[in-house]
Design a protein around this motif. Structure first.
Motif, short mmCIF file in Angstrom:
data_model
loop_
_atom_site.label_atom_id
_atom_site.label_comp_id
_atom_site.label_asym_id
_atom_site.label_seq_id
_atom_site.Cartn_x
_atom_site.Cartn_y
_atom_site.Cartn_z
N ALA A 144 -4.76 -0.24 -0.34
CA ALA A 144 -4.32 -1.40 -1.10
C ALA A 144 -4.16 -1.05 -2.57
O ALA A 144 -3.38 -1.68 -3.29
N ILE A 145 -4.89 -0.03 -3.03
CA ILE A 145 -4.85 0.32 -4.46
C ILE A 145 -3.61 1.11 -4.82
O ILE A 145 -3.03 0.93 -5.89
N ILE A 146 -3.22 2.02 -3.93
CA ILE A 146 -2.16 2.96 -4.29
C ILE A 146 -0.86 2.25 -4.66
O ILE A 146 -0.29 2.50 -5.72
N PRO A 147 -0.36 1.32 -3.83
CA PRO A 147 0.88 0.63 -4.25
C PRO A 147 0.70 -0.14 -5.55
O PRO A 147 1.61 -0.15 -6.39
N VAL A 148 -0.48 -0.74 -5.74
CA VAL A 148 -0.71 -1.49 -6.98
C VAL A 148 -0.68 -0.55 -8.17
O VAL A 148 -0.14 -0.88 -9.23
N TYR A 149 -1.24 0.64 -7.98
CA TYR A 149 -1.19 1.62 -9.07
C TYR A 149 0.25 1.89 -9.49
O TYR A 149 0.59 1.87 -10.67
N PHE A 150 1.12 2.10 -8.50
CA PHE A 150 2.50 2.40 -8.84
C PHE A 150 3.21 1.18 -9.42
O PHE A 150 4.00 1.29 -10.35
N LEU B 352 0.13 15.71 -3.90
CA LEU B 352 -0.94 15.49 -4.88
C LEU B 352 -1.94 14.48 -4.35
O LEU B 352 -3.16 14.66 -4.53
N LEU B 353 -1.46 13.44 -3.69
CA LEU B 353 -2.39 12.45 -3.13
C LEU B 353 -3.28 13.11 -2.09
O LEU B 353 -4.47 12.80 -1.98
N SER B 354 -2.70 14.03 -1.34
CA SER B 354 -3.50 14.71 -0.33
C SER B 354 -4.57 15.57 -0.99
O SER B 354 -5.72 15.60 -0.54
N THR B 361 -3.61 10.65 4.11
CA THR B 361 -3.19 12.04 4.03
C THR B 361 -4.28 12.91 4.66
O THR B 361 -5.43 12.50 4.78
N ALA B 362 -3.87 14.13 5.05
CA ALA B 362 -4.81 15.04 5.69
C ALA B 362 -5.96 15.37 4.75
O ALA B 362 -7.09 15.60 5.19
N TYR B 398 -4.72 15.31 -11.15
CA TYR B 398 -3.59 15.22 -10.23
C TYR B 398 -2.69 14.04 -10.60
O TYR B 398 -1.47 14.11 -10.51
N PHE B 399 -3.33 12.95 -11.02
CA PHE B 399 -2.52 11.77 -11.34
C PHE B 399 -1.76 11.94 -12.65
O PHE B 399 -0.79 11.23 -12.88
N LYS B 400 -2.22 12.85 -13.52
CA LYS B 400 -1.44 13.10 -14.73
C LYS B 400 -0.04 13.59 -14.35
O LYS B 400 0.95 13.21 -15.00
N ILE B 401 0.04 14.41 -13.32
CA ILE B 401 1.36 14.90 -12.89
C ILE B 401 2.18 13.74 -12.32
O ILE B 401 3.36 13.59 -12.61
N ILE B 402 1.51 12.90 -11.50
CA ILE B 402 2.24 11.77 -10.92
C ILE B 402 2.77 10.87 -12.03
O ILE B 402 3.91 10.39 -11.98
N GLN B 403 1.94 10.65 -13.05
CA GLN B 403 2.40 9.83 -14.17
C GLN B 403 3.63 10.44 -14.83
O GLN B 403 4.60 9.74 -15.13
#
Lengths: 499, 454
Positions: A144-150, B352-354, B361-362, B398-403
């Motif tokens: 539930a968090i991941i889509p909200v994050y985006f 990155l999420l994985s 994700t695995a 990891y999220f810095k890259i996604i950002q």
């Protein structure tokens, strides 16, 4: 035939929004995206209503579904719909159409992705409220968090990236601690045998196995905090609340509605579904700490709310105060209080979404949401003002509005636990009247200024959305019995753990 | 032994032969796994043992290499002129991994580790005109030689210290649960150090960032994933069979190494500006998580390490595959990727999420198995809390890259020369899909371990 129907309800509530969300990504035209999102959210609402009507005629056991998912480690895709689940899935189902209608005229870049992610969030929330397997619960909790994050990071305000990141790191850390707790609990559960009596797995993630696990006082104490932090971040309870005003302020308003209307209920729900029944001994030991934290949050947030100039931040802090009251009542574990929480979770969701809609309407037209820059809106938009005043009364919990019923019951529960706690918490009602009425007076009454003189009355679709909110406020305010009936069994089962 | 087939491919026309050879090896492996039937019956005096555990791992390694070849085959060809050498060397490494994963005596372990290491030194240096590449190779070689020496010494101590019945067979070492004789204890610690070096555990990690940074990116991808995972399989196999009974005595040492690896890897990764270097540190951090399996050494840990090897290798290979195509390795280089290359952006996000360990994700299930293993062991619960806190830190970088990919605008002056074919995109999508399928149904891999038990 009955068997088939009973299997589909919880399933449909999760998978329909999920599929609808994925389909939304494929659309190209914005108008089509909006209609599709609205249509699918209304269908979800119908499913939810149907599940409640069906449930009122049939035994509860018909509403569970179980599929062996990771057989050897004892995790299954098992979802069930009990009273509390019904109230919250109904809230989730009813909120999304209101949000979509109210923001129908908003335009988003890449609308297909925006609405797709919104529907995925809905699916995740449904999963959280329906899961009766700890691993599955954690799955949806995170999903539930991941889509909200985006959503927040992509479509939010100026400082959206930092604000959302803070929110994400906070909740992610909390969730991971809860994961350790879940794993520890899992290893304390009894072995699972199949019908023939052969061993399937040594432990199980199933909810009832978790309930039956035998834990010592020390184990419960540790686990209590691992779970409590995750839920406290989500609610948010006092020292863990700092992400909340920033995130509410920076998110696009329709996402803020989801966050504050439904997502905070994940924390409350988590406490009632998982924490209270699993660790009664630890709750008995730490209830005072949890309640004091919650009450501190109430007073603190209410005081700050009186000083806010930004409408969004004002509502954000007011929400911390309301949630704090619910959290305090939950830890008091009294029958009437918990029933009040159940109904108030629903009401708070409706009311706060109403407030956000009004703020969004003003901001969309005028481009500002500072109280100091607004005045005399009532002259230009009387219908908006009438509807707003009703919602504002509900925010203060005046009689006839829905919040009155809930807050009255919650305070009764808190009184039974400790008079002083209740007295201090009652301050929140006075303070709520101060900041809410102050806001109404300054923004809506008085003379119009240069800015508000350009304001126009709201459109029909916006009137419809707000009217639904107002009707819901009066309906549950005057006749709350159906919702109370839904949750009575759940509460009774919960309270027996503390006798 | 089926890996004979792999050897002879070395002189053939490079890429297609390599891919063909790999496919053959994968099919042979799968048949052996499913039918429990081996192709050649050469008497090897039981020096190598094949069971479902290491067969599955070898399949994972081969599939990952196959993906690497398919994704980056053209980039391997670009590294230098001696194309066929590179492919041949990679096959040598694979052979080393296979031996290291199936060894049954300390000697075959040593042989496997060496066959695996020496080609890597060459691969690191393959970008001959690049000073960094040369420096990295020299560093790697010197440190590697050093650790080899330590390992040999450890083996010698173990052999010599066992006065009753000296044996190289790991099942016969049988050091017992009581207090260890000094010689054996020294041997154990020396081998532990050597293995820790191979999997780049702190404090034996200093070579890793430089080598990963200096080596041509395609080979970094190979080294940081498949090779490292191979090292772990050898590690867990050695410690389970040879030293399993003495677990209480070395557990604390492993716990400390794990904690240090997690902390140093994650905290240093936070401060990196170059994505390549950040991934080098993140690979140390991930190694910390994998070390949990050595620490716990139970059913969950063994399933977890296989799953972890697969999840981590797939995701990292995917990220590196995209990184190879970019000119700018800084995080800013990723700015606005979502607009230019939506498919790459979406897949790299899944990778990155994985790595972060988000459900679906695995990577999540891999971490879950590890944590269950460690909690079940129950001796050092602080380590588990530390591990999840470190996982939260890893979310930060990891999220810095996604950002950067989704929420920041690209600067006009940086233009990437995108050499991206539809096939490349399709493969990335397949890799991402694999990660999600494993994230939902890890039993596709782990069930095989149960069959072996039944």
């Amino acid at each position: 035939m009955d068997q088939n129907i009973s299997v589909t309800f919880p399933h449909a509530l999760i998978f329909f929004p999920l599929l609808a969300g994925l389909i939304t990504f494929l659309f190209k035209k914005d108008a089509a995206v909006k209609s599709w999102a609205l249509l699918s959210s209304i269908i979800t609402l119908c499913i939810s209503l149907a599940s409640i009507v069906y449930a009122s005629n049939k035994a509860l056991s018909g509403l569970a579904f179980n599929y062996e998912w990771l057989k050897y480690i004892g995790a299954s895709f098992s979802v069930s719909l009990d009273g509390m689940g019904r109230v919250l899935t109904l809230l989730t189902a009813i909120s999304f159409p209101i949000i979509f209608v109210a923001t129908y005229t908003n335009t988003y870049k890449n609308a297909n992705i925006f609405y797709g992610l919104m529907l995925l969030t809905q699916a995740g929330l449904m999963g959280v409220f329906l899961a009766s397997d700890a691993l599955l619960f954690y799955f949806f909790w995170e999903l539930a968090i991941i889509p909200v994050y985006f959503l927040c990071s992509r479509w939010g305000g100026e400082k959206r990236i930092q604000a959302t990141f803070k929110f994400f790191i906070y909740t992610f850390t909390g969730s991971l601690l809860m994961l350790v707790g879940i794993i520890y609990m899992y290893l304390q559960t009894a072995p699972v045998h199949d019908v023939a009596g052969t061993l399937v797995s040594e432990h199980s993630f199933a909810l009832n196995y978790f309930y039956e696990a035998q834990l010592s006082q020390t184990q419960q104490n540790w686990l209590f905090w691992l779970f409590f932090i995750a839920f406290a971040v989500k609610m948010p309870v006092f020292p863990f609340h700092t992400w909340q005003p920033d995130t509410y302020e920076q998110s696009p308003t329709s996402v803020t509605m989801v966050l504050s209307g439904i997502m905070v209920k994940m924390g409350l729900f988590g406490v009632m579904r998982w924490l209270l029944p699993m660790f009664p001994l630890a709750v008995a030991k730490f209830d005072n700490i949890a309640i004091i934290l919650s009450i501190t949050g109430i007073v603190y947030a209410s005081l700050i709310a009186t000083k806010q100039d930004d409408l969004k931040r004002l509502v954000a802090y007011s929400s911390i105060a309301h949630i704090g009251l619910m959290s305090a009542t939950i830890f008091a574990t009294k029958q009437i209080g918990l029933e009040g929480v159940m109904i108030q979770m629903f009401n708070h969701g409706i009311n706060i979404i109403g407030l956000w809609i009004v703020i969004d309407l003003i901001e969309k037209q005028l481009g500002v949401r500072k109280i100091s820059q607004l005045s005399g809106v009532a002259h230009k938009a009387p219908i908006l003002t009438i509807l707003l005043v009703v919602i504002a009364f509900a925010n203060i919990a005046l009689p006839l509005t829905n919040a009155f019923v809930g807050e009255f019951m919650m305070f009764s529960g808190l009184f039974q636990f400790n008079t002083w706690y209740a007295v201090i918490a009652l301050l929140s009602i006075i303070l709520a009247a101060v900041y809410t009425l102050n806001m109404v007076q300054k923004v809506f009454y008085g003379e119009t200024n240069a800015l508000t003189a350009t304001l126009k009355e709201i459109t029909v679709s916006q009137q419809i959305a707000l009217s639904i909110v107002v009707v819901a406020i009066f309906l549950t305010g005057i006749y709350p019995q159906p919702i109370l009936n839904l949750t009575k069994d759940t509460v009774a089962a919960l309270v027996t753990k503390f006798k | 032994m089926m890996f004979g087939g792999v050897f002879f491919k070395q002189k053939s026309t490079p890429k297609y032969w390599a891919i063909g050879g790999l496919l053959l090896a994968i099919i042979a492996n799968c048949i052996e796994l499913v039918k429990q039937h081996s192709f050649f019956n050469i008497d090897i005096k039981n020096m190598l043992v094949f069971n479902n555990f290491n067969l599955i791992f070898i399949i994972v390694a081969l599939v990952c290499t196959l993906l690497l070849f398919l994704l980056n085959g053209r980039d391997i060809e670009k590294v230098g002129n001696n194309i066929s050498e590179y492919f041949a060397l990679i096959f040598f490494v694979l052979c080393g991994i296979a031996i290291a994963a199936t060894f049954n005596t300390l000697l075959t372990l040593f042989l496997g580790i060496e066959i695996l290491s020496i080609p890597l030194y060459i691969l690191t240096a393959s970008d001959k005109r690049n000073l960094k590449s040369n420096e990295a190779a020299l560093k790697y070689f010197l440190m590697g030689a050093f650790s080899t020496g330590i390992m040999l010494m450890g083996i010698a101590f173990l052999y010599g210290g066992n006065s009753v019945s000296p044996s190289f067979y790991i099942d016969n070492i049988n050091i017992g649960a009581g207090k260890l004789p000094v010689m054996i204890a020294i041997g154990l610690v020396l081998i532990l150090i050597a293995m820790a070096f191979k999997v780049s555990a702190v404090p034996f990690h200093f070579w890793a960032p430089d080598v990963y940074d200096g080596a041509p990116t395609v080979f970094t991808s190979f080294m940081a994933t498949i090779v490292k995972a191979g090292g772990f399989i050898a590690f867990i196999r050695l410690f389970e069979h040879a030293f399993g009974t003495a677990q209480p005595q070395w557990q604390m040492l492993v716990a400390l190494i794990t904690a240090a690896t997690l902390l140093v890897g994650n905290l240093t990764a936070v401060f990196q500006q170059s994505v390549k270097r950040m991934l080098a540190y993140s690979s140390i951090a991930q190694a910390g998580f994998m070390l949990l399996s050595i620490f716990a050494m139970n059913e969950f840990a063994k399933q977890g390490i296989i799953l972890y090897a697969a999840a981590y290798s797939l995701a990292t290979i995917g990220i590196f595959a995209i990184l190879v195509k970019m000119n700018d390795y800084t995080i800013d280089g990723f700015n606005g990727l979502a607009k230019q290359q939506p498919v790459l952006a979406a897949t790299i996000t899944i990778f990155l999420l994985s790595l972060t360990g988000v459900p679906l994700t695995a990577g999540f299930l891999a971490k879950l198995y590890m944590l269950i293993g460690a909690v079940k062991d129950g001796h050092q619960n602080w380590l588990v809390i530390l591990a999840v806190l470190c996982a939260a830190i890893s979310a930060y970088y990891y999220f810095k890259i996604i950002q950067a990919i989704y929420f920041k605008e690209s600067k006009a002056e940086i233009t990437h020369n995108w050499d991206v074919t539809p096939a490349f995109k399709a493969l990335l999508i397949i890799t991402a899909a694999l990660i999600i399928v494993l994230g939902l149904f890890p039993t596709l891999i782990t069930d095989w371990l149960y069959y072996s038990r039944a």
